[in-house]
Write a protein that holds these residues in place. Structure first.
Motif, mmCIF file in Angstrom:
data_model
loop_
_atom_site.group_PDB
_atom_site.id
_atom_site.type_symbol
_atom_site.label_atom_id
_atom_site.label_comp_id
_atom_site.label_asym_id
_atom_site.label_seq_id
_atom_site.Cartn_x
_atom_site.Cartn_y
_atom_site.Cartn_z
ATOM 1 N N VAL A 33 0.835 -1.203 0.000
ATOM 2 C CA VAL A 33 0.000 0.000 0.000
ATOM 3 C C VAL A 33 0.875 1.260 0.000
ATOM 4 O O VAL A 33 2.078 1.197 0.288
ATOM 5 C CB VAL A 33 -0.956 0.034 1.221
ATOM 6 N N ALA A 34 0.244 2.385 -0.331
ATOM 7 C CA ALA A 34 0.929 3.683 -0.368
ATOM 8 C C ALA A 34 0.037 4.730 0.274
ATOM 9 O O ALA A 34 -1.186 4.565 0.336
ATOM 10 C CB ALA A 34 1.230 4.077 -1.816
ATOM 11 N N LEU A 35 0.656 5.795 0.731
ATOM 12 C CA LEU A 35 -0.116 6.960 1.173
ATOM 13 C C LEU A 35 0.741 8.206 0.991
ATOM 14 O O LEU A 35 1.971 8.128 0.864
ATOM 15 C CB LEU A 35 -0.580 6.830 2.636
ATOM 16 N N HIS A 36 0.089 9.332 0.949
ATOM 17 C CA HIS A 36 0.757 10.641 0.884
ATOM 18 C C HIS A 36 -0.298 11.632 1.331
ATOM 19 O O HIS A 36 -1.292 11.820 0.634
ATOM 20 C CB HIS A 36 1.234 10.946 -0.544
ATOM 21 N N ILE A 37 -0.098 12.246 2.491
ATOM 22 C CA ILE A 37 -1.215 13.010 3.076
ATOM 23 C C ILE A 37 -1.155 14.505 2.803
ATOM 24 O O ILE A 37 -2.081 15.222 3.153
ATOM 25 C CB ILE A 37 -1.366 12.765 4.596
ATOM 26 N N GLY A 38 -0.067 14.965 2.182
ATOM 27 C CA GLY A 38 -0.020 16.399 1.883
ATOM 28 C C GLY A 38 1.404 16.896 1.854
ATOM 29 O O GLY A 38 2.344 16.126 2.040
#
Ligand SMILES: *Cc1c(COP(=O)(O)O)cnc(C)c1O
Length: 417
Positions: free
Chosen positions: A204-209
């Motif tokens: 999985v990946a994420l990037h919140i800002g």
């Protein structure tokens, strides 16, 4: 943060004249004209090495520079030499990364709207990781891969519903933002996508800002991902990668407080201790931001209602951040005379939003003087446009006491006629 050292060391005054490393900025203005984006190779290398060495406390790390922050070919080439891969969001950025010598396997393809054409070209190039934004994208990618007798390595981008507490236009991890899959929907979707022939779903990946000035939202988001990874494993999935995105802020003002890289790495180490995955990082701003300035010349000092307007030859088409996000960029005269003035700083573009500063206490400048806006190495030239039929400004890379034009001034032919 050690970033402050970057400001002091790589763009500093020598004998009263502001220099980029060993090159006095008036020399560049004379040779190339203004406005011009000036980058310091040493500052880029230093930031890249500091990022990598802070993360060296983690067991398995890949770093992919977010190309959108600074897609200049020479900058990408330099960062490739520092061991960085690339995080791309378009076919154009893929071209830039490959041309800069970054191996396809070291490229991560993010982006909420990849076209079929972009997916197919990326498959053909052998891109190392696709960050899927929705289930249908996974289905399309899988069938494109099958048709070519290939398998696509992918991760699913999660929207963890965490507020990054940054400017609304660069916040990406909240419910309601267009990015990622709602975390509650991920497990079932992951089950379905993992069954597709042609797709290797590995995590999985994420990037919140972006321009995050506090580690707490990042830690909260990473925590949620930790629970998600455990859940996915409990459902029988092999999770070997987690992409933690980018987002670390930099000090645009002298007194801005931002997390240190060591504090960030320590937090990541703590949260991910039991994950047993390869971690990917996608820094942009924190690598390139402080490594560039936008040099400009004062066209006029125009009387104004409350304060004079310093009208400079750089504008919102060269540096959009102030108009877009009310962003602050330090203004400094290249050869200050020691006097101060309070002024508004504005560009020539016909928009009242084409203003870099309001009622700012600055070095006194006069018609013809050179000045810089600091910390424009990320999201500076990258966001430039030809609005008002203005040219794209040239870009110069300084290395020690030499400099090189790494992007020419560019004006579409039809404007010049
Ligand atoms: C913009 C972006 C980054 C880089 O963000 P910075 O704040 O410059 O570090 C990383 N990953 C993704 C997916 C992005 O969209």
């Amino acid at each position: 943060m050690t970033g402050h050292r970057t400001l002091v060391t790589y763009f500093s005054s020598q004998d009263g004249v502001l220099c980029a490393e060993g090159v006095p900025l008036p020399v560049i203005a004379e040779a190339v004209g203004t406005p011009v984006h000036v980058y310091s190779a040493a500052a880029l290398r230093d930031a890249a090495h500091r990022f990598r060495s802070a993360l060296a406390i983690l067991p398995s790390v890949r770093v992919a520079f977010a190309v959108k922050a600074n897609p200049n070919g020479a900058v990408l080439h330099l960062l490739a030499g520092c061991g960085f891969g690339a995080d791309i969001v378009s076919g154009g950025e893929m071209r830039r990364a490959l041309d800069a010598g970054i191996a396809a396997s070291d490229i991560v393809f993010s982006g909420v709207g990849k076209t079929d054409r972009e997916l197919a070209d990326a498959l053909a190039a052998g891109i190392g990781q696709f960050n899927l934004e929705l289930e249908e994208e996974g289905q399309v990618l899988a069938s494109l891969a099958r048709a070519r007798g290939r398998r696509a390595t992918a991760v699913l981008r999660v929207n963890p519903n965490v507020d990054g507490r940054t400017h609304a236009k660069i916040s990406t991890g909240r419910r309601g933002n267009k990015f990622g899959v709602a975390i509650a929907d991920v497990p079932a979707m992951y089950d379905r996508l993992s069954r597709l022939e042609g797709l290797d779903l590995v995590g999985v990946a994420l990037h919140i800002g972006s321009q995050l000035r506090d580690l707490a939202p990042l830690e909260e988001a990473y925590d949620r991902i930790g629970y998600l990874v455990a859940d996915l494993r409990a459902r029988g999935h092999v999770i070997s990668r987690v992409d933690l995105g980018g987002g670390l802020g930099i000090p645009y003002r002298a007194d801005d407080v931002v997390p240190t890289l060591d504090a960030y790495a320590a937090m990541v180490g703590r949260v991910t201790r039991d994950w047993d995955v390869e971690l990917t990082f996608e820094p942009g701003r924190v690598v390139a931001g402080l490594a560039g300035v936008l040099m400009t010349r004062v066209i006029w000092v125009k009387p104004g209602a409350d304060h004079p307007f310093v009208i400079v030859d750089a504008a919102m088409n060269d540096l959009a951040r102030p108009a877009l996000y009310d962003a602050f960029h330090r203004f400094e005269a290249v050869a200050p005379d020691g006097e101060r003035m309070v002024a508004n700083i504005a560009g020539p573009v016909c928009e009242s939003g084409d203003v870099f500063a309001v009622a700012r206490d600055i070095d006194r400048v006069r018609r013809g003087d050179l000045a810089v806006l600091h910390a424009t190495g990320a999201y500076g030239a990258a966001m430039a446009s030809t609005y008002n039929c203005r040219a794209l400004s040239p870009q110069v890379l300084v290395d020690g006491d030499r400099f090189e034009i790494v992007a020419d001034r560019y004006l579409p032919e039809e404007f010049a006629a």
